[in-house]
Write an enzyme that holds these catalytic residues in place. Structure first.
Site, PDB file in Angstrom:
ATOM      1  N   PRO A   4      24.093  12.243  15.013  1.00  0.00           N
ATOM      2  CA  PRO A   4      23.775  13.064  13.842  1.00  0.00           C
ATOM      3  C   PRO A   4      24.782  14.213  13.730  1.00  0.00           C
ATOM      4  O   PRO A   4      25.118  14.839  14.740  1.00  0.00           O
ATOM      5  CB  PRO A   4      22.369  13.588  14.148  1.00  0.00           C
ATOM      6  CG  PRO A   4      21.842  12.703  15.231  1.00  0.00           C
ATOM      7  CD  PRO A   4      23.025  12.254  16.014  1.00  0.00           C
ATOM      8  N   HIS A   5      25.244  14.474  12.522  1.00  0.00           N
ATOM      9  CA  HIS A   5      26.207  15.558  12.355  1.00  0.00           C
ATOM     10  C   HIS A   5      26.120  16.135  10.951  1.00  0.00           C
ATOM     11  O   HIS A   5      25.617  15.495  10.034  1.00  0.00           O
ATOM     12  CB  HIS A   5      27.634  15.080  12.652  1.00  0.00           C
ATOM     13  CG  HIS A   5      28.078  13.926  11.797  1.00  0.00           C
ATOM     14  ND1 HIS A   5      27.738  12.620  12.085  1.00  0.00           N
ATOM     15  CD2 HIS A   5      28.819  13.879  10.666  1.00  0.00           C
ATOM     16  CE1 HIS A   5      28.254  11.819  11.172  1.00  0.00           C
ATOM     17  NE2 HIS A   5      28.916  12.555  10.301  1.00  0.00           N
ATOM     18  N   CYS A   6      26.611  17.360  10.802  1.00  0.00           N
ATOM     19  CA  CYS A   6      26.620  18.012   9.502  1.00  0.00           C
ATOM     20  C   CYS A   6      27.732  19.054   9.486  1.00  0.00           C
ATOM     21  O   CYS A   6      28.313  19.376  10.528  1.00  0.00           O
ATOM     22  CB  CYS A   6      25.270  18.659   9.201  1.00  0.00           C
ATOM     23  SG  CYS A   6      24.831  20.010  10.329  1.00  0.00           S
TER      24      CYS A   6
END
Length: 271
Positions: A69-71
């Protein structure tokens, strides 16, 4: 340039077997990230919403029990990289449909896209190795989880920038090889690249009366040129892995690599 000593913090590593679904995992990751020194000014709810919006674009569950997960956030300067392990596994809409146990997460500065892409590639490479996954899953506490991952990460992510480069001209006539080579180049630190749309010589030779019997009127053959500036430190590895791709796909006659020394380089290209 990614600095190892700034990116890894023990506060961003944890083992939690109480989580039950994808949403609870994302909220847990947001809370962990919010406690990191570089994100103390960011509310966990904002981090959660950013992670959730990224998941809506497509799952970050890559298969084999891992997800990344990344942002991105506009108001930070440094990366945050952490890991959450859920030993019993969570349905995370992974590409292979299997439960995810290892979650490596990244919160990235919006203005550092190249480093973000490179970091994703490095983390995916580390977790793509089964012995590494088994070792991570054997960790008894978050301190051991941190030590195992950081030892692998420091081997692939450089501390000092390499200033001397080779210019790689990679001509590819096979779309599968092209994607494989493009993937490996994104893993190499301090590498800039661009793609040139090309044309196979047969597209023109068949128009000449002398050669027209060699090719029919079928569709144009695949042909692209990758131009990449690669630090000299990593050039041998790049050549070896490109050769491995050609051997694996039995396509030595569809790849040509020309390596030139550089006298001067300036700037960096955005992906």
């Amino acid at each position: 340039m990614i600095k190892i000593e700034k990116i890894l913090e023990k506060e961003c590593f944890d083992i939690d077997d109480t989580l039950t679904d994808k949403d609870s995992v994302l909220r847990k990751i947001a809370e962990m990230a919010a406690h990191c020194s570089k994100l103390v000014h960011i509310e966990s709810e904002k981090l959660y919403e950013s992670l959730l919006q990224r998941e809506k674009l497509g799952t970050t569950g890559l298969g084999n029990g891992i997800a990344i997960p990344h942002c991105v956030l506009p108001d930070i300067d440094e990366f945050v990289l952490g890991m959450l392990m859920v030993p019993h596994g969570i349905d995370f809409d992974a590409l292979d449909g299997k439960p995810v146990k290892i979650f490596a997460f990244i919160v990235a500065p919006q203005k550092r896209r190249n480093d973000h892409i490179r970091l994703l590639s490095v983390v995916a490479k580390i977790l793509g190795t089964e012995p590494v996954r088994k070792k991570l899953l054997s960790a008894k506490d978050k301190d051991e989880l941190f030590e195992i991952f950081s030892s692998k990460f420091t081997k692939l992510c450089p501390i000092e920038q390499q200033r001397q480069f080779y210019l790689f001209n990679i001509i590819v006539q096979n779309d599968s090889d092209f994607l494989d080579i493009l993937g490996l180049l994104t893993e190499l630190p301090d590498t800039s690249l661009t793609i040139i749309e090309a044309a196979n010589a047969s597209n023109y030779l068949k128009a000449l009366p002398l050669f027209m019997s060699f090719w029919g009127e079928g569709k144009k053959r695949f042909s692209k040129i990758i131009l990449a500036t690669i630090p000299k430190k990593y050039s041998n590895e790049a050549l070896r892995r490109i050769k491995d791709i050609a051997r694996k796909n039995k396509s030595q006659s569809e790849i040509m690599v020309v390596v030139l020394d550089t006298v001067y380089t300036f700037g960096e290209l955005e992906y």
